[in-house]
Design a protein around this motif. Structure first.
Motif, short mmCIF file in Angstrom:
data_model
loop_
_atom_site.label_atom_id
_atom_site.label_comp_id
_atom_site.label_asym_id
_atom_site.label_seq_id
_atom_site.Cartn_x
_atom_site.Cartn_y
_atom_site.Cartn_z
N UNK A 109 -31.24 -28.84 7.62
CA UNK A 109 -31.29 -28.19 6.31
C UNK A 109 -31.15 -26.68 6.52
N UNK A 110 -30.78 -25.96 5.48
CA UNK A 110 -30.53 -24.53 5.68
C UNK A 110 -30.86 -23.74 4.43
N UNK A 111 -31.07 -22.45 4.62
CA UNK A 111 -31.24 -21.49 3.54
C UNK A 111 -30.38 -20.27 3.86
N UNK A 112 -30.16 -19.43 2.84
CA UNK A 112 -29.35 -18.23 3.01
C UNK A 112 -30.14 -16.99 2.62
N UNK A 113 -29.82 -15.87 3.25
CA UNK A 113 -30.24 -14.59 2.71
C UNK A 113 -29.39 -14.28 1.49
N UNK A 114 -29.76 -13.23 0.77
CA UNK A 114 -28.86 -12.71 -0.24
C UNK A 114 -27.64 -12.11 0.46
N UNK A 115 -26.55 -11.94 -0.26
CA UNK A 115 -25.33 -11.35 0.27
C UNK A 115 -25.42 -9.83 0.15
N UNK A 116 -25.08 -9.12 1.22
CA UNK A 116 -25.01 -7.66 1.15
C UNK A 116 -23.59 -7.23 1.49
N UNK A 117 -23.20 -6.07 0.97
CA UNK A 117 -21.86 -5.55 1.20
C UNK A 117 -21.94 -4.16 1.77
N UNK A 118 -20.89 -3.73 2.47
CA UNK A 118 -20.81 -2.36 2.96
C UNK A 118 -19.35 -1.95 3.02
#
Length: 505
Positions: free
Chosen positions: A404-413
């Motif tokens: 099973x898995x989870x994600x962080x929020x997406x960040x951009x640069x």
């Protein structure tokens, strides 16, 4: 207050507040390419204004406009405002194109007013570095990308320093959006009547480090079964003062809802009180806590609601921070993230994407701690190589031992775009650092190359330099005496001249 009566109050609360919404009367669109625009919120040249209702004409050249009329603000490019801002009227803010709207200080929504933040595309975000204050009978709502599939992670977030809800203020988060409060959520509606309460309606994601409910104040969470709610994080506190109350309500009274306690809430922080009359109710909701309730807080279970004290391990990890920084000299992106706790966590996969229309690709992997009761930190360096766009997107995929898995929020640069025929200045906008990337076909050129910086309004030179022969050239010194705003960088080589607009913040 029992579930049915409280639900009816919630419905009345939402209906009364929604009555204040009116048709859009004035529209502000941020256009950074307008002549004279320096990319700043408070520059009127950066906004195209459309007055839909003539009676709503305002002398303001920047939003918000007339307080008596509904205002629409459209953001399609990254935009920041360093100072605090008060929104005196009803406002809709549309953030598109993966853009980020950042308020460097406090944001206040006046009594009886509504601010709706609508993310029409993935990866768009709003950041409030100070305190968001939702005053009495005011609403702050988040609506995420409607094309998001339920199996996809949420990428539309409000990242906020602190939040204060006064009176019967309300926060609403739809199934495609999330709110991450890095500091504290504070409730202030002192009343002996539990019908006077602040409301947080979560269909998507909600997390706060701490919650403080002031004396005799009351807070209600309406929690959807598929939502994720952290009512405090392990390094924070859930503090109930005086005769305060907090109620977590599932979908028992919603159309199609049932009495099953499957709305899940995690209380990770230490639980504290300074009195003996506080009450927390689980109404068709299951509450997991990392700590025991003190004797000064009573608990109540309704409609299959239940508490599990000292059992907060319902997710494989609790995320803390996630940051990314690109180094133009080395060409690496440094990614740092941390977790508060981990349970049966196998590894982390680093995922990168170049455009919102692309798919995330795995670019690396790190082993996880597995089991950890203390915060754990991780660092990964990603060699980016060529840059097909000037923006990169990252997220971390955490994989459990059972896959099973989870994600962080997406960040951009923002990263520089290397081009065959053009020079590239990075970062742009700049806050003091500035690099110039030489085109590859000029790498071995022996011709003299120089740059000068000047103001586009006066053409007066600010500084100039002779360039060394390296590929990536630091030219920070050009900005040491430069004014803030839009500047022109002129590159002269062989018989050619190129001009690059630089926004100095």
């Amino acid at each position: 207050m029992k579930g049915r009566a409280l639900h009816l109050l919630l419905v009345m609360f939402i209906v009364v507040l929604s009555m204040h919404r009116t048709a859009i009367a004035q529209q502000y669109t941020f256009v950074p390419d307008n002549p004279g625009c320096n990319g700043q919120w408070n520059n009127g040249n950066c906004w195209d204004i459309t007055i839909i209702e003539p009676s709503c004409a305002s002398p303001n050249t920047t939003p918000p406009g007339a307080s008596t009329c509904q205002t629409e603000i459209i953001i399609n490019d990254d935009l920041s405002r360093p100072n605090s801002l008060n929104f005196p009227g009803n406002t809709d803010i549309y953030i598109n194109n993966g853009a980020s709207l950042t308020f460097g200080n406090n944001v206040t929504i006046n009594d009886d007013k509504t601010m709706n933040v609508i993310f029409e595309e993935p990866l768009s975000t709003i950041n409030i570095n100070g305190t968001l204050t939702v005053n009495d009978q005011a609403i702050f709502s988040l609506t995420g990308d409607t094309d998001r599939l339920p199996s996809d992670p949420i990428t539309n977030f409000a990242n906020i320093g602190d939040v204060e809800i006064d009176g019967i203020g309300m926060i609403a988060i739809d199934a495609n959006a999330g709110m991450d409060i890095e500091g504290s959520l504070e409730i202030h509606n002192p009343s002996n009547n539990p019908a006077v309460f602040g409301l947080i309606d979560v269909d998507g994601f909600f997390s706060t480090t701490s919650i403080t409910v002031r004396g005799n104040s009351h807070l209600v969470f309406e929690v959807a079964e598929n939502s994720t709610v952290y009512a405090s994080e392990p390094e924070g506190t859930l503090e109930m003062n005086g005769n305060s109350s907090m109620t977590f309500i599932g979908d028992y009274n919603e159309p199609g809802g049932d009495e099953d306690g499957e709305s899940i809430v995690e209380v990770g922080g230490n639980i504290d009180t300074n009195g003996s009359g506080a009450l927390i109710t689980a109404d068709d909701a299951t509450i997991y806590t990392c700590y025991e309730f003190p004797t000064g807080i009573s608990t109540e279970e309704l409609h299959e609601g239940q508490f599990f004290e000292e059992e907060c391990s319902i997710v494989p990890v609790i995320w803390l921070d996630f940051y990314a920084e690109f180094d133009p000299i080395t060409g690496y992106t440094k990614l740092d993230w941390s977790t508060a706790k981990e349970w049966e966590s196998s590894h982390f996969e680093i995922e990168r994407m170049h455009a919102p229309s692309d798919s995330f690709q795995t670019v690396g992997q790190l082993p996880a701690k597995g089991w950890a009761d203390q915060p754990s930190s991780y660092t990964y360096y990603d060699k980016v190589g060529s840059f097909p766009t000037n923006r990169l997107y990252y997220r971390i995929r955490q994989v459990d031992f059972d896959e099973t898995h989870t994600f962080t929020k997406v960040i951009s640069l923002t990263v520089p775009i290397t081009s065959k025929n053009e020079w590239t200045a990075y970062p742009n906008p700049s806050t003091g650092q500035l690099f110039l990337l030489r085109p590859k076909h000029l790498a071995a050129s022996s011709h003299e190359i120089s740059v000068r910086l000047y103001s586009p309004t006066t053409s007066n030179e600010i500084a100039h330099l002779k360039l060394p022969s390296q590929q990536i050239i630091p030219i920070h010194s050009l900005l040491s005496n430069a004014p803030r705003g839009l500047l022109i960088l002129e590159i002269i080589w062989e018989d050619k001249i190129e001009h690059i607009k630089i926004l100095h913040q």
